[in-house]
Design a protein around this motif. Structure first.
Motif, mmCIF file in Angstrom:
data_model
loop_
_atom_site.group_PDB
_atom_site.id
_atom_site.type_symbol
_atom_site.label_atom_id
_atom_site.label_comp_id
_atom_site.label_asym_id
_atom_site.label_seq_id
_atom_site.Cartn_x
_atom_site.Cartn_y
_atom_site.Cartn_z
ATOM 1 N N ILE B 290 42.155 24.253 57.175
ATOM 2 C CA ILE B 290 42.530 25.606 57.601
ATOM 3 C C ILE B 290 41.792 26.592 56.714
ATOM 4 C CG2 ILE B 290 44.419 27.251 57.860
ATOM 5 C CD1 ILE B 290 46.250 24.938 58.532
ATOM 6 N N LYS B 291 40.806 27.238 57.303
ATOM 7 C CA LYS B 291 39.936 28.143 56.534
ATOM 8 C C LYS B 291 40.688 29.437 56.216
ATOM 9 C CE LYS B 291 35.321 30.089 56.662
ATOM 10 N NZ LYS B 291 35.865 31.073 55.747
ATOM 11 N N ILE B 292 40.505 29.941 55.013
ATOM 12 C CA ILE B 292 41.244 31.141 54.594
ATOM 13 C C ILE B 292 40.299 32.268 54.184
ATOM 14 C CG2 ILE B 292 43.309 29.882 53.905
ATOM 15 C CD1 ILE B 292 42.251 30.156 50.973
ATOM 16 N N ASP B 293 40.818 33.493 54.249
ATOM 17 C CA ASP B 293 40.044 34.669 53.870
ATOM 18 C C ASP B 293 40.531 35.279 52.563
ATOM 19 O OD1 ASP B 293 38.525 35.077 56.541
ATOM 20 O OD2 ASP B 293 40.625 34.855 57.133
ATOM 21 N N GLN B 294 41.791 35.026 52.237
ATOM 22 C CA GLN B 294 42.387 35.691 51.073
ATOM 23 C C GLN B 294 43.420 34.800 50.405
ATOM 24 O OE1 GLN B 294 43.171 40.020 51.186
ATOM 25 N NE2 GLN B 294 45.323 39.514 50.860
ATOM 26 N N THR B 359 52.797 45.176 41.160
ATOM 27 C CA THR B 359 53.237 45.845 42.401
ATOM 28 C C THR B 359 53.636 44.788 43.415
ATOM 29 O OG1 THR B 359 52.605 47.328 44.199
ATOM 30 C CG2 THR B 359 50.866 45.947 43.334
ATOM 31 N N CYS B 360 54.554 45.155 44.323
ATOM 32 C CA CYS B 360 54.880 44.265 45.446
ATOM 33 C C CYS B 360 53.715 44.282 46.440
ATOM 34 C CB CYS B 360 56.146 44.716 46.148
ATOM 35 S SG CYS B 360 57.572 44.849 45.067
ATOM 36 N N GLY B 361 53.053 45.452 46.540
ATOM 37 C CA GLY B 361 51.826 45.654 47.307
ATOM 38 C C GLY B 361 51.632 44.839 48.564
ATOM 39 N N PRO B 362 50.800 43.792 48.499
ATOM 40 C CA PRO B 362 50.438 43.077 49.716
ATOM 41 C C PRO B 362 51.558 42.211 50.290
ATOM 42 C CG PRO B 362 49.465 41.999 47.799
ATOM 43 C CD PRO B 362 50.100 43.275 47.312
ATOM 44 N N CYS B 363 52.524 41.802 49.478
ATOM 45 C CA CYS B 363 53.568 40.879 49.937
ATOM 46 C C CYS B 363 54.226 41.405 51.201
ATOM 47 C CB CYS B 363 54.608 40.653 48.853
ATOM 48 S SG CYS B 363 56.037 39.733 49.450
ATOM 49 N N LEU B 364 54.494 42.714 51.234
ATOM 50 C CA LEU B 364 55.161 43.296 52.408
ATOM 51 C C LEU B 364 54.197 44.126 53.241
ATOM 52 C CD1 LEU B 364 57.408 46.315 51.406
ATOM 53 C CD2 LEU B 364 55.621 45.394 49.949
ATOM 54 N N GLY B 365 52.895 43.888 53.055
ATOM 55 C CA GLY B 365 51.927 44.628 53.851
ATOM 56 C C GLY B 365 51.856 46.094 53.468
ATOM 57 N N GLY B 366 52.170 46.395 52.218
ATOM 58 C CA GLY B 366 52.162 47.776 51.756
ATOM 59 C C GLY B 366 50.751 48.276 51.505
ATOM 60 N N TYR B 367 50.066 47.643 50.552
ATOM 61 C CA TYR B 367 48.683 47.978 50.202
ATOM 62 C C TYR B 367 48.171 46.895 49.244
ATOM 63 C CZ TYR B 367 50.205 49.747 45.587
ATOM 64 O OH TYR B 367 50.713 49.866 44.327
ATOM 65 N N MET B 368 46.938 47.055 48.761
ATOM 66 C CA MET B 368 46.395 46.148 47.734
ATOM 67 C C MET B 368 46.186 44.733 48.279
ATOM 68 S SD MET B 368 45.502 46.648 44.552
ATOM 69 C CE MET B 368 46.450 47.877 43.648
ATOM 70 N N GLY B 369 45.591 44.671 49.501
ATOM 71 C CA GLY B 369 45.300 43.346 50.038
ATOM 72 C C GLY B 369 45.826 43.148 51.444
ATOM 73 N N ILE B 370 45.609 44.160 52.311
ATOM 74 C CA ILE B 370 46.095 44.095 53.695
ATOM 75 C C ILE B 370 45.109 43.268 54.531
ATOM 76 C CG2 ILE B 370 46.648 45.518 55.724
ATOM 77 C CD1 ILE B 370 48.518 45.803 53.232
ATOM 78 N N LEU B 371 45.641 42.487 55.465
ATOM 79 C CA LEU B 371 44.810 41.599 56.282
ATOM 80 C C LEU B 371 44.403 42.248 57.605
ATOM 81 C CD1 LEU B 371 46.912 38.334 55.824
ATOM 82 C CD2 LEU B 371 44.787 38.932 54.620
ATOM 83 N N ALA B 372 43.175 41.979 58.038
ATOM 84 C CA ALA B 372 42.685 42.427 59.353
ATOM 85 C C ALA B 372 43.084 41.392 60.416
ATOM 86 C CB ALA B 372 41.168 42.567 59.311
ATOM 87 N N ALA B 373 42.884 41.744 61.680
ATOM 88 C CA ALA B 373 43.200 40.829 62.783
ATOM 89 C C ALA B 373 42.464 39.510 62.588
ATOM 90 C CB ALA B 373 42.804 41.464 64.104
ATOM 91 N N GLY B 374 43.170 38.420 62.781
ATOM 92 C CA GLY B 374 42.543 37.098 62.715
ATOM 93 C C GLY B 374 42.374 36.545 61.310
#
Lengths: 164, 419
Positions: B290-294, B359-374
């Motif tokens: 399973i290829k990953i981006d982040q 920061t909680c940041g990306p865990c809840l999709g806040g900021y600091m590492g948001i994912l694009a479609a796919g």
């Protein structure tokens, strides 16, 4: 108290992230938040929902975060109530605390279809599907919780207690 | 009939000799907690109801962690609302940028929570403090407002599931693999409204960071709380940091449990929860390519010192795979400082990772590492719901720091095996 409206139907485990995505939680303004209600599970919910409409869902509705913004946006969209097989505990607590009606009824959640017209009597817990002409009995709330709901939420009930 | 550990803490805080499952009680609170998202709503309710003072300035904690350092103007306004309230009510435990950390890593570290406490927090992962032998549960903003005003909260006394732990975890596993395995076993509502009480010889082999991680995700099984007995590991952790004197409660021998589940820790394997529910678990070794981006290593679940140690052990001297963004977020300033002192930050940067302020940041999709479609992310966070870290068509795979770091090096989901 009662509500009557059209049914929006959703599956098990509807989580608070789809009810109100966290990316919008940079404001506590309920009207602004309500524009994004159910956005990640049903993009057209906000356009289609009318005052009094009813959400019917499966097990564990409202799982995930503690955000009170979730029942708050449903209430602000004037959703009449949520009927589910079960509710995640923080969502359940939050809904009661802000005076948003929720009912547990497995059979109703199984049988009522999207688009049906239903009427819900909150005092008796009787759910009537006017489309199929069937009735269901939801679990009544314990008296302690009924008191909170009748007072208009937790803080109002505390105030009442303090004034007595 | 005896009481569970949770029931004993609740009885004591309700001033009762005995409570039973299902009973509605009103209990005294040792701490009321909120963050930069939930506190502004609570402040609004608090003011609207006409309260003018908090019940105890030392028993309210406000931690700015979800969107700070402020991600945008609106987030800045929410932080400001919290800051103004904390200042005007002289809240002792107010944690702003520079002092803050992710609340559930910070408050145990700073000794603000301790064994025997009864705690509510307007954050679902408040259940974390059960690791210290406290009763601790997530609530909403209105409960927070009422708690701040009165120092009390209503509870329905929960029934319990007993998890009897035996054996010792393999080297490439952590508390994260234990709790993911359990959630996979019982489901995301397997412990709905209940306590998860962890007991048995296996407990002794679990570090405090493992226990904090396990209790943190009790909510992902629907539980009201998770709780560990107080032992030498607890007392050593609390020594020198706990503000209040720890109080030890033990379950009665004849306490009633709805179910007992035995878990042999030596049989736990690196486990991954695939999209889009934490119960969708699989052994990491069986997931194929399973290829990953982040990769995200952090959060209130896995941003503690042992998690950073695991990441360092794997990433030091290596390089992150091409095409993978690796974001490492130590959960508190103290953990970040230790990472700097020990040279971890240099090693992470040399490996091609970025290191963020807490920061909680990306865990809840806040900021600091948001994912694009796919896009796909392996994260040590706690939820993999639709859209949790960004676009509704992105995917989050939940894993331990070992699995996350090992995956960062290969570019696909990888079980860590010691060289």
């Amino acid at each position: 108290m009662n509500t009557q409206g059209t049914v929006f139907k959703y599956p098990d485990n509807v989580d608070t992230d789809v009810i109100i995505p966290a990316r919008y939680l940079n404001t506590p303004d309920a009207n602004e938040l309500a524009l994004h209600c159910m956005e990640d599970i049903d993009k057209t919910f906000v356009e289609r929902v009318k005052p009094g409409d009813v959400i019917v869902a499966g097990w564990n509705f409202g799982c995930g975060s503690s955000r009170e913004h979730a029942p708050l946006v449903l209430k602000t969209c004037k959703t009449g109530c949520v009927i589910a097989k079960s509710f995640a505990r923080i969502f359940y607590r939050n809904a009661i605390n802000i005076g948003f009606p929720i009912l547990e009824c497995e059979q109703a959640a199984d049988e009522i279809c999207a688009g049906d017209e239903v009427r819900v009597d909150f005092d008796t817990g009787v759910i009537t599907d006017l489309t199929t002409n069937k009735t269901y009995q939801a679990q009544p709330f314990p008296p302690f919780i009924q008191h909170i709901i009748k007072s208009g939420g937790l803080l109002a009930s505390l105030k009442e207690g303090a004034d007595e | 009939m005896g009481m569970t550990m949770t029931q004993k803490i609740l009885a004591a805080h309700a001033g009762l000799d005995h409570v039973v499952a299902g009973q509605l009680i009103s209990a005294k609170l040792d701490l009321v907690l909120g963050n930069d998202i939930t506190t502004p709503v609570a402040i609004n309710e608090f003011n609207k109801a006409g309260f003018d003072r908090i019940f105890d300035k030392d028993k309210v904690a406000i931690v700015l962690d979800h969107f700070v350092p402020n991600k945008d103007i609106k987030a800045a306004e929410q932080s400001k609302t919290c800051r103004t309230f904390a200042c005007s009510h002289c809240v002792s435990h107010f944690y702003d940028v520079g002092k803050m950390g992710i609340e559930h890593a910070l408050l145990p570290e700073q000794g603000v929570v301790t064994a025997g406490d009864c705690i509510i927090g307007a954050d679902s992962h408040t259940c974390t403090y059960g690791a210290l032998g406290a009763f601790s549960t997530g609530v909403g903003s209105t409960d927070m407002a009422a708690g701040m005003a009165t120092g009390m909260a209503w509870f329905k006394v929960p029934s319990a599931i007993k998890f009897h732990l035996t054996g010792k975890l393999p080297e490439n596993c952590s508390g994260k693999d234990v709790i993911l395995t359990i959630i996979g076993m019982i489901g995301v509502d397997g412990a709905l409204y209940k306590s998860m009480e962890f007991v048995g010889d296996g407990v002794l082999s679990l570090s405090m960071d493992d226990r904090l991680c396990i209790c943190n995700m009790a909510i992902e099984a629907g539980a009201k709380n998770g709780i560990f007995p107080v032992d030498d590991v607890t007392m050593q952790y609390l020594a020198g940091r706990s503000e209040r004197v720890p109080v030890t409660y033990e379950a009665d021998d004849d306490a009633e449990y709805e179910q007992t589940i035995t878990i042999d820790l030596s049989k736990i394997v690196p486990t991954v929860a695939c999209p889009h529910l934490p119960e969708n678990t699989h052994p990491a070794s069986e997931l194929g390519d399973i290829k990953i981006d982040q990769v995200v290593i952090g959060s209130c679940t896995n941003g503690r010192m042992e998690d950073m140690e695991a990441a360092y052990q794997i990433l030091n001297g290596k390089h992150i795979a091409d095409g993978v963004r690796c974001i490492i977020i130590p959960a508190t300033m103290q953990i970040l400082r230790t990472c700097v002192e020990r040279g971890y930050v240099t090693a992470f940067i040399d490996a091609g990772a970025v290191v963020s302020t807490p920061t909680c940041g990306p865990c809840l999709g806040g900021y600091m590492g948001i994912l694009a479609a796919g896009e796909r992310c392996v994260a040590t966070t706690n939820r993999n719901f639709v859209g949790r870290m960004g676009h509704v068509d992105s995917e989050v795979y939940l894993a331990s720091p070992y699995t996350a770091a090992a995956s960062a090096l290969t570019g696909y989901i990888t079980e860590y095996k010691e060289a």
